[in-house]
Design an enzyme around this catalytic site. Sequence first.
Site, PDB file in Angstrom:
ATOM      1  N   GLY A 296       0.835  -1.187   0.000  1.00 17.74           N
ATOM      2  CA  GLY A 296       0.000   0.000   0.000  1.00 17.74           C
ATOM      3  C   GLY A 296       0.871   1.238   0.000  1.00 17.74           C
ATOM      4  N   ALA A 297       0.481   2.240  -0.796  1.00 17.40           N
ATOM      5  CA  ALA A 297       1.351   3.398  -1.017  1.00 17.40           C
ATOM      6  C   ALA A 297       1.750   4.090   0.279  1.00 17.40           C
ATOM      7  CB  ALA A 297       0.642   4.388  -1.946  1.00 17.40           C
TER       8      ALA A 297
ATOM      9  N   ASP B  23      -1.487   4.625  -6.255  1.00 16.59           N
ATOM     10  CA  ASP B  23      -0.084   4.477  -5.912  1.00 16.59           C
ATOM     11  C   ASP B  23       0.745   5.649  -6.427  1.00 16.59           C
ATOM     12  OD1 ASP B  23       0.656   1.577  -4.722  1.00 16.59           O
ATOM     13  OD2 ASP B  23      -1.155   1.494  -5.947  1.00 16.59           O
TER      14      ASP B  23
END
Length: 367
Positions: free
Chosen positions: A56-57, A243
Site C-alpha cells: 500500500g502506497a 499508488d
Amino acid sequence: MRVNVGGEIREVRTLWREGRTVRMIDQRRLPHSFEIASTEHHAETAAAIRDMVLRGAGAIGVAGAYGMAQAAMEAGDLPPEGFEGYMAAAADRLRGTRPTAVNLFHAVDRCLRAAARGPVAERVRGVVAEADAIAEEDLLASTRIGELGGELIGDGCRVLTHCNAGALAFIDLGTALSPIRFAHRRGRGVFVFVDETRPRCQGSKLTAWELRQEGIPHAVIVDGAAGLFMQRGEVDLVIVGADRVAANGDVANKVGTYGTAVLARENGVPFYVAAPGMTFDLGCGTGDEIEIEERGAEEVLGMWGVDDDGSPAWVLVAAEGTPARNPAFDITPARYVTAFITERGILRPPYPESIAGAFGLRGRGGN
C-alpha cells in the site's frame, strides 16, 4: 484500526516504530492469522517492503521513512562523510524495493534532506523526527480524506472498491476505505462490493477482513463481475486508492483499476480516487512516465490459502509450465476520474490546475 484478536478488541496501527525496531502487521498472513513482524535494520525493512510483508502506497512510504531512521541510527557514530555515504546507500536500497508507489520516493527524499544539516548527532535526530512526522501526516491525511469523502456517500449507498486502500495500506483508516468508515459511523447504511483483486487477492484477503472487523456490510465479488453489478444499477459509486497520480491526473493503481473506471463511465457510475498529497507526483507529467512493476508469474499461476489443517498452502492452478505476465499496476487516464478525494479538498477537472492549486509545484523530490 479496530482488530479482533482472539476475542479481544484492540486498536492497532499498520506499522509503528519502537526505537530502532519497526513493527508491522504481516499482511501475508491475513486474513487467517494475525501476526506482528519486526525489523531491526534498514536492510530488513527494505526486504519487508520488497517481499510485501506490508504493502500500500502510504504504508510503503512510512516504512521507507522508518528505514531511513534506522539507517541514521545505525550510522550515528560515523564521521560526516561516512554518514552521508551510508545514508545514500540506504536510500538507494529502499528506493529499489518497489518502483511504482511515489510515497516511498517522497519519504526517502525528505529524510535525506533532513540528514544533510548539522553535526551527525543532530542529523540523526532530524531524520528520526522527519520519519515520525511522515507517519503522523499519513494518519492526519487519512482522517481528513474520510471526513470529506464520507459526505459523498449517501444513505443506503452501495460502493464498489478495488484492491486494498484501507488501514492496512496506510498507518490507519486508509484512503478509499476511510470515507466508507466515516459514512458507516454516521449511520449511512453503506454496503461495499469488494473486488477480489487478482492475482494476490488484496480485496478478498485484506479489504474484506478490514470491513468485517468494523462490522461494515460487504460482499466479495470476482473482478470480472464489477461490470454486471454496475449494469444492473446495484453500484452507486466507485472509490479506489492510488499508488501515484501524475500532474495531469492520470492514476497508477492496482491492475484492474483502469477497466473498472471504463466500466463505471459506461454505466454512469461516479469514479472517485482517494489519495493524499504524498501520492501526487507533479514532476511526472502523465501516466506514460510511470514505471509499472511486473512481478513473478507464480502469483498468476497459483493461489495461496490455508489447507484443512489451517496451515498456509500454495496450489498450482494453471498447467505446469504455463507462461504468464503479471503487471502489478495499470494507468487510468484522468478523463475517467470524477474527482480526487484529498486532505486538501475534493479536486475536480481540469486536473492540471486543481492538482497544482492544491499541492503546489512539487515534483518527485518531496513534500
